[in-house]
Scaffold this motif. Structure first.
Motif, PDB file in Angstrom:
ATOM      1  N   VAL A  19       0.791  -1.358   0.057  1.00 34.38           N
ATOM      2  CA  VAL A  19       0.068  -0.085  -0.191  1.00 34.38           C
ATOM      3  C   VAL A  19       0.886   1.275  -0.109  1.00 34.38           C
ATOM      4  O   VAL A  19       0.291   2.656   0.074  1.00 34.38           O
ATOM      5  CB  VAL A  19      -1.149  -0.056   1.246  1.00 34.38           C
ATOM      6  CG1 VAL A  19      -1.662   1.099   1.322  1.00 34.38           C
ATOM      7  CG2 VAL A  19      -1.765  -1.267   1.201  1.00 34.38           C
ATOM      8  N   CYS A  20       2.365   1.139  -0.014  1.00 34.67           N
ATOM      9  CA  CYS A  20       3.096   2.244   0.107  1.00 34.67           C
ATOM     10  C   CYS A  20       2.682   3.432  -1.056  1.00 34.67           C
ATOM     11  O   CYS A  20       2.361   3.080  -2.037  1.00 34.67           O
ATOM     12  CB  CYS A  20       4.235   1.771  -0.366  1.00 34.67           C
ATOM     13  SG  CYS A  20       5.754   3.045  -0.564  1.00 34.67           S
ATOM     14  N   PHE A  21       2.691   4.592  -0.581  1.00 35.42           N
ATOM     15  CA  PHE A  21       2.090   5.593  -1.560  1.00 35.42           C
ATOM     16  C   PHE A  21       3.180   5.989  -2.755  1.00 35.42           C
ATOM     17  O   PHE A  21       2.473   6.106  -3.843  1.00 35.42           O
ATOM     18  CB  PHE A  21       2.056   7.083  -0.607  1.00 35.42           C
ATOM     19  CG  PHE A  21       1.870   8.164  -1.311  1.00 35.42           C
ATOM     20  CD1 PHE A  21       0.567   8.569  -2.148  1.00 35.42           C
ATOM     21  CD2 PHE A  21       2.761   9.148  -1.850  1.00 35.42           C
ATOM     22  CE1 PHE A  21       0.336   9.579  -3.105  1.00 35.42           C
ATOM     23  CE2 PHE A  21       2.596  10.330  -2.759  1.00 35.42           C
ATOM     24  CZ  PHE A  21       1.251  10.440  -3.238  1.00 35.42           C
ATOM     25  N   HIS A  29      -4.125   6.090  -4.999  1.00 36.08           N
ATOM     26  CA  HIS A  29      -3.752   7.370  -5.034  1.00 36.08           C
ATOM     27  C   HIS A  29      -2.122   7.485  -5.278  1.00 36.08           C
ATOM     28  O   HIS A  29      -1.705   8.729  -5.293  1.00 36.08           O
ATOM     29  CB  HIS A  29      -4.240   8.240  -4.178  1.00 36.08           C
ATOM     30  CG  HIS A  29      -5.650   8.074  -3.817  1.00 36.08           C
ATOM     31  ND1 HIS A  29      -6.442   8.741  -4.593  1.00 36.08           N
ATOM     32  CD2 HIS A  29      -6.554   7.358  -2.773  1.00 36.08           C
ATOM     33  CE1 HIS A  29      -7.702   8.308  -4.333  1.00 36.08           C
ATOM     34  NE2 HIS A  29      -7.887   7.700  -3.111  1.00 36.08           N
ATOM     35  N   GLY A  30      -1.517   6.413  -5.258  1.00 40.11           N
ATOM     36  CA  GLY A  30      -0.189   6.620  -5.165  1.00 40.11           C
ATOM     37  C   GLY A  30       0.827   6.614  -6.564  1.00 40.11           C
ATOM     38  O   GLY A  30      -0.057   6.768  -7.546  1.00 40.11           O
ATOM     39  N   THR A  47      23.204   1.566  -7.737  1.00 40.75           N
ATOM     40  CA  THR A  47      22.351   2.870  -8.210  1.00 40.75           C
ATOM     41  C   THR A  47      20.980   2.478  -8.672  1.00 40.75           C
ATOM     42  O   THR A  47      21.229   1.616  -9.491  1.00 40.75           O
ATOM     43  CB  THR A  47      22.987   3.565  -8.856  1.00 40.75           C
ATOM     44  OG1 THR A  47      24.466   4.199  -8.416  1.00 40.75           O
ATOM     45  CG2 THR A  47      22.123   4.894  -9.180  1.00 40.75           C
ATOM     46  N   VAL A  48      20.097   2.891  -8.115  1.00 35.38           N
ATOM     47  CA  VAL A  48      18.771   2.455  -8.593  1.00 35.38           C
ATOM     48  C   VAL A  48      18.214   3.663  -9.471  1.00 35.38           C
ATOM     49  O   VAL A  48      18.672   4.788  -9.403  1.00 35.38           O
ATOM     50  CB  VAL A  48      17.619   2.326  -7.388  1.00 35.38           C
ATOM     51  CG1 VAL A  48      18.065   1.086  -6.922  1.00 35.38           C
ATOM     52  CG2 VAL A  48      17.644   3.584  -6.559  1.00 35.38           C
ATOM     53  N   LEU A  49      17.402   3.126 -10.715  1.00 37.45           N
ATOM     54  CA  LEU A  49      16.834   4.215 -11.337  1.00 37.45           C
ATOM     55  C   LEU A  49      15.337   4.172 -11.365  1.00 37.45           C
ATOM     56  O   LEU A  49      14.719   2.849 -11.507  1.00 37.45           O
ATOM     57  CB  LEU A  49      17.344   3.910 -12.702  1.00 37.45           C
ATOM     58  CG  LEU A  49      16.935   4.801 -13.984  1.00 37.45           C
ATOM     59  CD1 LEU A  49      17.133   6.115 -13.892  1.00 37.45           C
ATOM     60  CD2 LEU A  49      17.419   4.072 -15.252  1.00 37.45           C
ATOM     61  N   CYS A  50      14.749   4.995 -11.501  1.00 34.22           N
ATOM     62  CA  CYS A  50      13.082   5.100 -11.462  1.00 34.22           C
ATOM     63  C   CYS A  50      12.840   6.214 -12.771  1.00 34.22           C
ATOM     64  O   CYS A  50      13.403   7.175 -12.717  1.00 34.22           O
ATOM     65  CB  CYS A  50      12.424   5.644 -10.330  1.00 34.22           C
ATOM     66  SG  CYS A  50      10.862   5.892 -10.477  1.00 34.22           S
ATOM     67  N   ARG A  51      12.196   5.654 -13.733  1.00 35.27           N
ATOM     68  CA  ARG A  51      11.648   6.530 -14.904  1.00 35.27           C
ATOM     69  C   ARG A  51      10.195   6.990 -14.495  1.00 35.27           C
ATOM     70  O   ARG A  51       9.347   6.155 -14.703  1.00 35.27           O
ATOM     71  CB  ARG A  51      11.668   5.853 -16.141  1.00 35.27           C
ATOM     72  CG  ARG A  51      13.155   5.370 -16.516  1.00 35.27           C
ATOM     73  CD  ARG A  51      12.937   4.294 -17.795  1.00 35.27           C
ATOM     74  NE  ARG A  51      14.137   3.831 -18.165  1.00 35.27           N
ATOM     75  CZ  ARG A  51      15.410   4.605 -18.822  1.00 35.27           C
ATOM     76  NH1 ARG A  51      15.408   5.667 -19.160  1.00 35.27           N
ATOM     77  NH2 ARG A  51      16.549   3.800 -18.921  1.00 35.27           N
ATOM     78  N   TYR A  52       9.966   8.288 -14.073  1.00 33.75           N
ATOM     79  CA  TYR A  52       8.754   8.500 -13.528  1.00 33.75           C
ATOM     80  C   TYR A  52       7.850   9.576 -14.633  1.00 33.75           C
ATOM     81  O   TYR A  52       8.678  10.358 -15.207  1.00 33.75           O
ATOM     82  CB  TYR A  52       8.815   9.317 -12.190  1.00 33.75           C
ATOM     83  CG  TYR A  52       7.549   9.478 -11.611  1.00 33.75           C
ATOM     84  CD1 TYR A  52       6.601   8.454 -11.131  1.00 33.75           C
ATOM     85  CD2 TYR A  52       6.905  10.778 -11.576  1.00 33.75           C
ATOM     86  CE1 TYR A  52       5.428   8.717 -10.598  1.00 33.75           C
ATOM     87  CE2 TYR A  52       5.658  11.028 -11.194  1.00 33.75           C
ATOM     88  CZ  TYR A  52       4.876  10.108 -10.622  1.00 33.75           C
ATOM     89  OH  TYR A  52       3.686  10.376 -10.217  1.00 33.75           O
ATOM     90  N   HIS A  53       6.917   9.151 -14.987  1.00 35.39           N
ATOM     91  CA  HIS A  53       6.087   9.902 -15.908  1.00 35.39           C
ATOM     92  C   HIS A  53       4.939  10.766 -15.018  1.00 35.39           C
ATOM     93  O   HIS A  53       3.846  10.090 -14.524  1.00 35.39           O
ATOM     94  CB  HIS A  53       5.410   8.864 -16.848  1.00 35.39           C
ATOM     95  CG  HIS A  53       6.386   7.956 -17.531  1.00 35.39           C
ATOM     96  ND1 HIS A  53       7.212   8.529 -18.493  1.00 35.39           N
ATOM     97  CD2 HIS A  53       6.691   6.637 -17.439  1.00 35.39           C
ATOM     98  CE1 HIS A  53       8.138   7.433 -18.861  1.00 35.39           C
ATOM     99  NE2 HIS A  53       7.730   6.340 -18.285  1.00 35.39           N
ATOM    100  N   PRO A  54       5.060  12.053 -14.643  1.00 34.68           N
ATOM    101  CA  PRO A  54       4.417  12.743 -13.758  1.00 34.68           C
ATOM    102  C   PRO A  54       2.627  12.770 -14.553  1.00 34.68           C
ATOM    103  O   PRO A  54       2.646  12.699 -15.638  1.00 34.68           O
ATOM    104  CB  PRO A  54       4.752  14.171 -13.818  1.00 34.68           C
ATOM    105  CG  PRO A  54       6.312  13.961 -14.126  1.00 34.68           C
ATOM    106  CD  PRO A  54       6.453  12.869 -15.053  1.00 34.68           C
ATOM    107  N   ARG A  55       1.614  12.843 -13.152  1.00 40.08           N
ATOM    108  CA  ARG A  55       0.543  12.650 -13.780  1.00 40.08           C
ATOM    109  C   ARG A  55       0.076  14.236 -13.659  1.00 40.08           C
ATOM    110  O   ARG A  55       0.545  14.736 -12.757  1.00 40.08           O
ATOM    111  CB  ARG A  55      -0.598  11.756 -12.833  1.00 40.08           C
ATOM    112  CG  ARG A  55       0.405  10.415 -12.809  1.00 40.08           C
ATOM    113  CD  ARG A  55      -0.403   9.396 -11.482  1.00 40.08           C
ATOM    114  NE  ARG A  55      -0.104  10.380 -10.364  1.00 40.08           N
ATOM    115  CZ  ARG A  55      -0.198   9.915  -9.315  1.00 40.08           C
ATOM    116  NH1 ARG A  55      -1.066   8.761  -9.152  1.00 40.08           N
ATOM    117  NH2 ARG A  55       0.034  10.708  -8.206  1.00 40.08           N
ATOM    118  N   GLU A  56      -1.108  14.430 -14.176  1.00 37.03           N
ATOM    119  CA  GLU A  56      -1.816  15.735 -14.101  1.00 37.03           C
ATOM    120  C   GLU A  56      -1.950  15.952 -12.645  1.00 37.03           C
ATOM    121  O   GLU A  56      -1.710  17.166 -11.895  1.00 37.03           O
ATOM    122  CB  GLU A  56      -3.018  16.009 -14.606  1.00 37.03           C
ATOM    123  CG  GLU A  56      -3.472  17.124 -14.713  1.00 37.03           C
ATOM    124  CD  GLU A  56      -4.842  17.422 -15.672  1.00 37.03           C
ATOM    125  OE1 GLU A  56      -5.614  18.519 -15.728  1.00 37.03           O
ATOM    126  OE2 GLU A  56      -5.353  16.201 -15.981  1.00 37.03           O
TER     127      GLU A  56
END
Length: 166
Positions: A19-21, A29-30, A47-56
């Protein structure tokens, strides 16, 4: 961290069944962040990498990613870096953040993190957020406190991560 056949492989999908946000699949809602080892970093750094695609919904001012979302991206990436390096679970004790420029909403982001020092319960970790063209958006360093061993094992078991240990 032991060598794996594919050092850039994504983490086991079962790790996100929570359930982590920031990273959990069971939080409607996470942010649903996903991690892999950074293919551009030395494998020993984990080293970790996250490709994040922001939401509106991630906006603060119109057209700009909220600063709290940025800091959440970095905080979570640092926690995953600790897991990648030494399967450590901990809590953020202190974080220093520097915002370099606004993050335009809708622009894909690269979030990276790595452990700088590991001194038992005290881990110093750093993270950066950049655009795909390399423009630095924000950076952070943090002190994390590793959970006591019994608590770490209890939480890993509750998350199902005890089955994911190397």
């Amino acid at each position: 961290m032991p060598e794996s056949p594919d050092p850039t492989a994504a983490f086991d999908p079962r790790a996100y069944d929570q359930v982590c946000f920031a990273c959990g699949d069971r939080n409607p809602h996470g942010l649903r962040m996903r991690f892999q080892l950074d293919p551009d970093a030395p494998p020993q750094d984990a080293t970790v990498l996250c490709r994040y695609h922001p939401r509106e919904a991630d906006q603060g001012f119109p057209g700009v990613l909220h600063g709290g979302i940025l800091v959440t991206l970095m905080d979570e990436s640092m926690a995953w870096a600790m897991w990648a390096k030494s399967e450590a679970l901990g809590v953020t004790a202190k974080m220093d953040v520097r915002y370099r420029r606004p993050a335009p909403a809708g622009v894909h982001l690269l979030v990276r993190a790595r452990v700088l020092t590991d001194r038992g319960r005290r881990l110093e970790v750093e993270s950066t957020v950049s655009t795909e063209d390399g423009s630095r958006i924000a950076e952070a360093t943090a002190l994390f406190l590793r959970l006591p061993e019994a608590e770490e094992h209890r939480i890993a078991a509750e998350l199902g991560w005890d089955k994911l240990r190397r």
